[in-house]
Write an enzyme that holds these catalytic residues in place. Sequence first.
Site, PDB file in Angstrom:
ATOM      1  N   ASP A  30       9.300 -52.704  -2.023  1.00  0.00           N
ATOM      2  CA  ASP A  30       8.431 -52.861  -0.854  1.00  0.00           C
ATOM      3  C   ASP A  30       7.864 -54.291  -0.821  1.00  0.00           C
ATOM      4  OD1 ASP A  30       6.652 -50.597   0.999  1.00  0.00           O
ATOM      5  OD2 ASP A  30       5.910 -52.649   0.828  1.00  0.00           O
ATOM      6  N   ASN A  86       5.305 -41.304   5.009  1.00  0.00           N
ATOM      7  CA  ASN A  86       4.294 -41.319   6.062  1.00  0.00           C
ATOM      8  C   ASN A  86       5.012 -40.957   7.353  1.00  0.00           C
ATOM      9  OD1 ASN A  86       2.308 -42.205   4.242  1.00  0.00           O
ATOM     10  ND2 ASN A  86       2.895 -44.348   4.543  1.00  0.00           N
ATOM     11  N   GLY A  92       0.163 -43.248   8.843  1.00  0.00           N
ATOM     12  CA  GLY A  92       0.411 -44.561   8.252  1.00  0.00           C
ATOM     13  C   GLY A  92       1.827 -45.078   8.422  1.00  0.00           C
ATOM     14  N   GLN A  93       2.648 -44.384   9.213  1.00  0.00           N
ATOM     15  CA  GLN A  93       4.028 -44.867   9.392  1.00  0.00           C
ATOM     16  C   GLN A  93       4.039 -46.098  10.292  1.00  0.00           C
ATOM     17  OE1 GLN A  93       6.908 -42.038  10.969  1.00  0.00           O
ATOM     18  NE2 GLN A  93       8.619 -43.426  10.529  1.00  0.00           N
ATOM     19  N   SER A  94       4.561 -47.203   9.758  1.00  0.00           N
ATOM     20  CA  SER A  94       4.630 -48.440  10.535  1.00  0.00           C
ATOM     21  C   SER A  94       6.069 -48.850  10.829  1.00  0.00           C
ATOM     22  CB  SER A  94       3.903 -49.575   9.796  1.00  0.00           C
ATOM     23  OG  SER A  94       4.518 -49.817   8.555  1.00  0.00           O
ATOM     24  N   HIS A  99      11.753 -43.255   5.551  1.00  0.00           N
ATOM     25  CA  HIS A  99      11.725 -43.860   4.215  1.00  0.00           C
ATOM     26  C   HIS A  99      10.743 -43.114   3.342  1.00  0.00           C
ATOM     27  CE1 HIS A  99       8.798 -45.931   6.808  1.00  0.00           C
ATOM     28  NE2 HIS A  99       8.027 -46.108   5.722  1.00  0.00           N
ATOM     29  N   HIS A 101       8.337 -43.649   0.050  1.00  0.00           N
ATOM     30  CA  HIS A 101       7.732 -44.601  -0.877  1.00  0.00           C
ATOM     31  C   HIS A 101       7.839 -44.002  -2.276  1.00  0.00           C
ATOM     32  CE1 HIS A 101       5.500 -47.046   2.197  1.00  0.00           C
ATOM     33  NE2 HIS A 101       5.632 -45.930   2.884  1.00  0.00           N
TER      34      HIS A 101
HETATM   35  P1  DGP Z   1       5.117 -47.219   6.287  1.00  0.00           P
HETATM   36  O1  DGP Z   1       3.814 -47.876   6.582  1.00  0.00           O
HETATM   37  O2  DGP Z   1       4.963 -45.876   5.585  1.00  0.00           O
HETATM   38  O3  DGP Z   1       5.989 -47.134   7.524  1.00  0.00           O
HETATM   39  O4  DGP Z   1       5.845 -48.146   5.247  1.00  0.00           O
HETATM   40  C1  DGP Z   1       6.549 -49.283   5.624  1.00  0.00           C
HETATM   41  C2  DGP Z   1       6.647 -50.151   4.420  1.00  0.00           C
HETATM   42  O5  DGP Z   1       7.683 -51.068   4.636  1.00  0.00           O
HETATM   43  C3  DGP Z   1       5.403 -50.977   4.110  1.00  0.00           C
HETATM   44  O6  DGP Z   1       4.877 -50.600   2.839  1.00  0.00           O
HETATM   45  C4  DGP Z   1       5.873 -52.409   4.076  1.00  0.00           C
HETATM   46  C5  DGP Z   1       7.367 -52.285   4.016  1.00  0.00           C
HETATM   47  N1  DGP Z   1       8.111 -53.306   4.735  1.00  0.00           N
HETATM   48  C6  DGP Z   1       7.981 -53.608   6.059  1.00  0.00           C
HETATM   49  N2  DGP Z   1       8.848 -54.576   6.393  1.00  0.00           N
HETATM   50  C7  DGP Z   1       9.555 -54.857   5.252  1.00  0.00           C
HETATM   51  C8  DGP Z   1      10.598 -55.784   4.970  1.00  0.00           C
HETATM   52  O7  DGP Z   1      11.078 -56.535   5.821  1.00  0.00           O
HETATM   53  N3  DGP Z   1      11.060 -55.802   3.688  1.00  0.00           N
HETATM   54  C9  DGP Z   1      10.562 -54.970   2.723  1.00  0.00           C
HETATM   55  N4  DGP Z   1      11.084 -55.091   1.484  1.00  0.00           N
HETATM   56  N5  DGP Z   1       9.575 -54.095   2.968  1.00  0.00           N
HETATM   57  C10 DGP Z   1       9.084 -54.042   4.212  1.00  0.00           C
END
Ligand code: DGP
Length: 113
Positions: A30, A86, A92-94, A99, A101
Site C-alpha cells: 500500500d 472497505n 472508507g473505500q476510496s 481489494h 487490506h
Molecule cells: P481503500 O481506502 O480501502 O479504498 O484503500 C485504498 C488503498 O489504496 C489506500 O490505502 C491507498 C492505496 N492506494 C491508492 N492508490 C495507490 C497506488 O497508486 N499505489 C499503491 N501502491 N497504493 C495505492
Amino acid sequence: MADCIFCKIAAGEVNAKVVYEDADTLAFLDLNPQAPTHALVIPRRHIPSLTAAEDTDAELLGKLQLAAARTAKVLKAESAFRLVTNNGKAAGQSVDHLHYHLLAGRKLLWPPG
Ligand code: DGP
C-alpha cells in the site's frame, strides 16, 4: 477499466511493489501504509467492490482468499495478520476495485476504528 488505478497496476502500466502474483490475482504494498506490513490483494479483473461481485465471481473470490494467505506467507506475517475490505465510501473505500487490506507487524486493535 480505463480509469482504474488498480487495473493499471495489474496491467503493469503503473508501478507498485508487487509481493505476490498469479494468473488471477496480485498483491502489492500500500502507498499509504497503516501498519509495518500493509499489502493490498486484488483480482486482476475489475470488480468494483465485494457487493458488486456476482455468482460467476465465486471461484475468483476463493482464489483471492488463497492469494491473501500466500501473500501473508511471502511477507512472513502468516501467524498474525488482519484481512479487511472497505466496502462503500462510508466504510472508507476510496478505490473502486475490490481489494483486501492485509495488515500485520503491530498490535491490531479490536474493534477497529
Ligand atoms: P481503500 O481506502 O480501502 O479504498 O484503500 C485504498 C488503498 O489504496 C489506500 O490505502 C491507498 C492505496 N492506494 C491508492 N492508490 C495507490 C497506488 O497508486 N499505489 C499503491 N501502491 N497504493 C495505492
